[in-house]
Scaffold this motif. Structure first.
Motif, short mmCIF file in Angstrom:
data_model
loop_
_atom_site.label_atom_id
_atom_site.label_comp_id
_atom_site.label_asym_id
_atom_site.label_seq_id
_atom_site.Cartn_x
_atom_site.Cartn_y
_atom_site.Cartn_z
N VAL A 1 26.27 44.64 31.91
CA VAL A 1 26.49 46.02 32.34
C VAL A 1 27.67 46.60 31.59
CG1 VAL A 1 26.92 47.54 34.30
CG2 VAL A 1 25.63 45.41 34.63
N LEU A 2 27.44 47.73 30.92
CA LEU A 2 28.49 48.47 30.22
C LEU A 2 28.85 49.67 31.08
CD1 LEU A 2 26.85 48.55 26.67
CD2 LEU A 2 28.42 46.82 27.57
N MET A 3 30.13 49.84 31.35
CA MET A 3 30.56 50.95 32.20
C MET A 3 31.71 51.71 31.55
SD MET A 3 32.08 50.88 36.09
CE MET A 3 32.42 52.45 36.91
N ARG A 4 31.61 53.03 31.59
CA ARG A 4 32.71 53.87 31.15
C ARG A 4 33.65 54.12 32.34
NH1 ARG A 4 32.70 60.21 29.10
NH2 ARG A 4 34.87 60.22 28.39
N VAL B 1 37.55 43.78 30.56
CA VAL B 1 38.01 45.14 30.79
C VAL B 1 39.04 45.52 29.74
CG1 VAL B 1 39.71 44.30 32.48
CG2 VAL B 1 39.04 46.72 32.50
N SER B 2 38.93 46.74 29.24
CA SER B 2 39.95 47.31 28.36
C SER B 2 41.28 47.32 29.10
CB SER B 2 39.54 48.73 27.97
OG SER B 2 40.65 49.49 27.53
N PRO B 3 42.39 47.05 28.43
CA PRO B 3 43.69 47.01 29.11
C PRO B 3 44.31 48.37 29.39
CG PRO B 3 43.98 46.48 26.80
CD PRO B 3 42.50 46.62 27.02
N TYR B 4 43.57 49.45 29.17
CA TYR B 4 44.11 50.77 29.45
C TYR B 4 44.18 51.02 30.96
CZ TYR B 4 43.99 52.42 24.59
OH TYR B 4 44.24 52.60 23.25
N ARG B 5 45.11 51.86 31.37
CA ARG B 5 45.32 52.08 32.80
C ARG B 5 44.06 52.61 33.47
NH1 ARG B 5 50.00 55.96 35.55
NH2 ARG B 5 49.61 55.34 37.72
N LEU C 1 41.50 49.80 33.97
CA LEU C 1 41.95 48.85 35.00
C LEU C 1 41.83 49.48 36.38
CD1 LEU C 1 45.11 47.41 33.21
CD2 LEU C 1 42.91 46.26 33.55
N GLN C 2 42.16 50.77 36.50
CA GLN C 2 41.99 51.45 37.79
C GLN C 2 40.51 51.54 38.17
OE1 GLN C 2 44.10 55.18 37.06
NE2 GLN C 2 45.80 54.48 38.36
N THR C 3 39.67 51.74 37.18
CA THR C 3 38.23 51.79 37.44
C THR C 3 37.73 50.47 38.00
OG1 THR C 3 37.84 53.48 35.74
CG2 THR C 3 35.96 52.11 36.37
N LEU C 4 38.10 49.37 37.35
CA LEU C 4 37.69 48.07 37.84
C LEU C 4 38.21 47.82 39.25
CD1 LEU C 4 36.46 45.26 37.53
CD2 LEU C 4 38.56 44.55 36.35
N VAL D 1 33.98 46.91 31.25
CA VAL D 1 34.52 48.22 31.63
C VAL D 1 35.36 48.72 30.46
CG1 VAL D 1 35.83 49.54 33.32
CG2 VAL D 1 34.59 47.47 34.04
N SER D 2 34.90 49.78 29.83
CA SER D 2 35.61 50.25 28.63
C SER D 2 35.52 51.76 28.51
CB SER D 2 35.08 49.53 27.38
OG SER D 2 33.73 49.85 27.15
N HIS D 3 35.16 52.24 27.32
CA HIS D 3 35.24 53.66 26.99
C HIS D 3 33.92 54.10 26.36
CE1 HIS D 3 39.63 53.25 27.57
NE2 HIS D 3 39.40 52.05 27.07
N GLY D 4 33.67 55.41 26.37
CA GLY D 4 32.38 55.91 25.93
C GLY D 4 32.02 55.54 24.51
N LEU D 5 32.93 55.78 23.57
CA LEU D 5 32.66 55.44 22.17
C LEU D 5 32.48 53.94 22.00
CD1 LEU D 5 32.72 56.66 19.14
CD2 LEU D 5 34.96 55.58 19.07
N THR D 6 33.30 53.16 22.68
CA THR D 6 33.21 51.71 22.58
C THR D 6 31.86 51.22 23.08
OG1 THR D 6 35.59 51.66 23.02
CG2 THR D 6 34.42 49.56 23.11
#
Length: 226
Positions: free
Chosen positions: A11-14, A65-69, A72-75, A160-165
């Motif tokens: 599962v890929l999640m933005r 998960v990407s280490p961006y705030r 991390l808040q999304t997760l 859990v990452s970002h749209g472009l990623t």
């Protein structure tokens, strides 16, 4: 590799809506990695967690998960801690680097240049190109394959990452062309795309990405989704 160890779903999640999604000038005063979710972003994340729990069928999941705030808040806001076997911060899944503190006028100018030059190859001043992100996502896939080739590894993966990623992950996975990638839009905030294992142990997307530009996918590119 034992093919039965391949996960049933990836599962890929933005991330949910961030402050920068509402006000791009936030980049001028807050580091990209420190930008938080908005109140609406937290609500999106909670709703997505309910959907995700059903999607995972209450089964264990391994998380990257990407280490961006905001990621991390999304997760943290998904409410699936009881299902998470392990969660690993993975810097290679971070957002495309555009600069440090950004000059909004300069970024607007560069966005225009990127539209003419090509989103995949254009490198932002003091930042990355889409091709650079593609390269680091490619090295992450090697880690992903090693991790799931371990006995008793969870049959569910959540990234859990970002749209472009997310788009570049799928480009690399399914060997899409640059032209096809260029035609695709990012998913919405807190939106999923799921790679589902098929009877032949290959994967297909549960649904395609939306296209913003005219491009007719090849038969091989169209075969990536159900």
């Amino acid at each position: 590799m034992d093919l039965n160890r391949r996960p049933l779903r990836i599962v890929l999640m933005r991330h949910g809506q961030s402050e920068a999604n509402v006000d791009p000038t936030v980049f001028e005063r807050v580091p990209d990695h420190a930008i938080p979710l908005t109140a609406a972003g937290h609500e999106q994340t909670a709703a997505a967690g309910t959907t995700l729990r059903k999607l995972l069928d209450e089964q264990p999941v391994r998380v990257y998960v990407s280490p961006y705030r905001r990621t991390l808040q999304t997760l943290a806001g998904l409410g699936i801690d009881d299902l998470v076997e392990t969660a690993r911060q993975e810097p290679r899944l971070r957002e495309q680097d555009w600069a440090n503190y950004q000059d909004s006028a300069d970024i607007a100018r560069q966005r225009t240049l990127r539209d003419s030059y090509g989103h995949f190859f254009y490198r932002f001043n003091d930042g990355e190109s889409g091709a650079d992100v593609y390269d680091r996502v490619s090295t992450f896939l090697e880690t992903l394959h090693r991790d799931w080739d371990v006995a008793h590894s969870p049959r569910n993966i959540l990234i859990v990452s970002h749209g472009l990623t997310m788009r570049l992950f799928c480009m690399r996975w399914f060997h899409w062309s640059v032209d096809f990638f260029e035609s695709l839009s990012n998913p919405d905030n807190a939106e999923f795309r799921t790679l589902l294992r098929q009877p032949d142990y290959r994967y297909k997307l549960d649904r395609p990405f939306r296209q913003w530009a005219t491009y007719e996918p090849t038969a091989r590119e169209r075969s990536a989704w159900l």
